[in-house]
Scaffold this active site. Structure first.
Site, PDB file in Angstrom:
ATOM      1  N   ASN A 169      -0.560  -5.355   8.049  1.00 35.43           N
ATOM      2  CA  ASN A 169      -0.039  -6.626   8.539  1.00 35.43           C
ATOM      3  C   ASN A 169       0.511  -6.370   9.941  1.00 35.43           C
ATOM      4  OD1 ASN A 169       1.325  -8.962   9.095  1.00 35.43           O
ATOM      5  ND2 ASN A 169       2.827  -8.763   7.441  1.00 35.43           N
ATOM      6  N   LYS A 229       1.615  -8.433  12.024  1.00 32.31           N
ATOM      7  CA  LYS A 229       2.681  -9.380  12.410  1.00 32.31           C
ATOM      8  C   LYS A 229       2.411  -9.912  13.825  1.00 32.31           C
ATOM      9  CE  LYS A 229       5.662  -7.143   9.086  1.00 32.31           C
ATOM     10  NZ  LYS A 229       6.997  -6.752   8.629  1.00 32.31           N
ATOM     11  N   HIS A 233       5.036 -14.109   2.604  1.00 30.35           N
ATOM     12  CA  HIS A 233       5.759 -12.971   3.183  1.00 30.35           C
ATOM     13  C   HIS A 233       7.224 -13.347   3.367  1.00 30.35           C
ATOM     14  CE1 HIS A 233       6.990  -9.776   5.873  1.00 30.35           C
ATOM     15  NE2 HIS A 233       5.903  -9.117   5.483  1.00 30.35           N
ATOM     16  N   GLU A 246       9.210 -12.811   5.643  1.00 28.67           N
ATOM     17  CA  GLU A 246       9.545 -13.335   6.981  1.00 28.67           C
ATOM     18  C   GLU A 246       9.203 -14.821   7.071  1.00 28.67           C
ATOM     19  OE1 GLU A 246       7.390 -10.356   9.145  1.00 28.67           O
ATOM     20  OE2 GLU A 246       8.864  -8.853   8.527  1.00 28.67           O
ATOM     21  N   GLU A 296       7.188  -6.487  -2.009  1.00 26.68           N
ATOM     22  CA  GLU A 296       7.808  -6.056  -0.761  1.00 26.68           C
ATOM     23  C   GLU A 296       9.315  -6.319  -0.834  1.00 26.68           C
ATOM     24  OE1 GLU A 296       4.809  -5.828   2.745  1.00 26.68           O
ATOM     25  OE2 GLU A 296       5.865  -7.732   2.807  1.00 26.68           O
ATOM     26  N   GLY A 311      10.692  -2.965   7.473  1.00 31.47           N
ATOM     27  CA  GLY A 311      11.083  -2.681   8.849  1.00 31.47           C
ATOM     28  C   GLY A 311      12.404  -1.935   8.973  1.00 31.47           C
ATOM     29  N   SER A 344       8.291  -0.238   4.810  1.00 29.25           N
ATOM     30  CA  SER A 344       8.495   1.063   5.451  1.00 29.25           C
ATOM     31  C   SER A 344       7.547   2.147   4.925  1.00 29.25           C
ATOM     32  CB  SER A 344       9.958   1.513   5.323  1.00 29.25           C
ATOM     33  OG  SER A 344      10.807   0.621   6.024  1.00 29.25           O
TER      34      SER A 344
END
Ligand code: 13P
Length: 254
Positions: free
Chosen positions: A11, A13, A98, A100, A170, A176, A216
């Site tokens: 991904n 992003k 996701h 985010e 996730e 991250g 990560s």
């Protein structure tokens, strides 16, 4: 026994210009030229989909995914992209839910369910993401959180739709942050998800669906996470932006 081919997705992003995307893909194609041990999916930003699709024509084993879609088939939704547009440009996968998107764009479970259904209707495989926040992990509430995320979006869907889905675990606290779930934590959460799938949808869905871990992931930790019995793949963010690290994660599939 089952036939859950491992699947490693990158991904990207909001990263990479078209030129940068092209050069990353070419380098990856070189590094993965002789490898056929798993499915590989690249999810560039929308602006790079067409040119990456063109490059991937020569390596059909590396497939294209998008990071988002709008559930409507077409119409007055300024700035949005439909499932059929993604499939038209060569996508086979699309990320849905996701954290985010949930966090920064307020995407609700009902909206995600519409997206997932739109994706499957257009012949795309949704990579549907679930995962708990740190507070839920620390308070031991992660199973409740995962159960409610799964149920809200997947409840009462028929196996014909569910079998098109890749489910990605996730944990938000691992995305991250450099703080990866331990292989034991990943396995425990994946086993729980499979158990919930079995409760909701029966054994063949639970044992047939592919489950990915994301958060990560690095070349250093990929192998051990992938070795867990209920982990069928990885959804890689930061480490997918560089050919060397992403290729080495892919090559860690046994
Ligand atoms: P990182 O690998 O950068 O933690 O991102 C994970 C992720 O969000 C993939 O979708």
């Amino acid at each position: 026994m089952n036939a859950r081919t491992k699947i490693i997705a990158g991904n990207w992003k909001m990263n990479k210009t078209v030129a940068e995307a092209r050069s990353l893909v070419c380098e990856l194609q070189g590094r993965l030229a002789t490898f056929s041990g798993c499915d590989v999916v690249l999810c560039p930003p929308f602006t790079a989909l067409a040119s990456v699709a063109k490059l991937l024509e020569s390596t059909p084993r590396i497939q294209l995914g998008a990071q988002n879609l709008h559930p409507a088939p077409k119409g007055a939704f300024t700035g949005e992209i439909s499932a059929s547009m993604l499939s038209d440009v060569g996508c086979r996968f699309v990320i849905v839910g996701h954290s985010e998107r949930r966090r920064y764009f307020g995407e609700t479970d009902a909206f995600l369910r519409d997206k997932l259904l739109a994706a499957v209707s257009a012949g795309l495989h949704p990579i549907f993401c679930v995962g708990e926040e740190l507070a839920d992990r620390e308070a031991g509430r992660w199973p409740d959180h995962l159960r409610s995320q799964l149920q809200a979006v997947l409840h009462d869907l028929p196996p014909s739709i569910l079998m098109e889905v890749v489910l990605a675990y996730e944990p938000v606290w691992a995305i991250g942050t450099g703080r990866t779930a331990t292989p034991e934590q990943a396995q425990e959460a994946h086993a729980f998800l499979r158990q919930e799938l079995e409760r909701l949808h029966g054994n063949s869905v639970a044992t047939g669906l592919r489950l990915q871990y994301g958060g990560s992931v690095t070349p250093e930790n990929a192998r051990e996470i992938l070795a867990q019995p209920d982990v069928d793949g990885l959804l890689v963010g930061g480490a997918s932006l560089e050919a060397g690290s992403f290729a080495s994660i892919v090559l860690s599939v046994e």
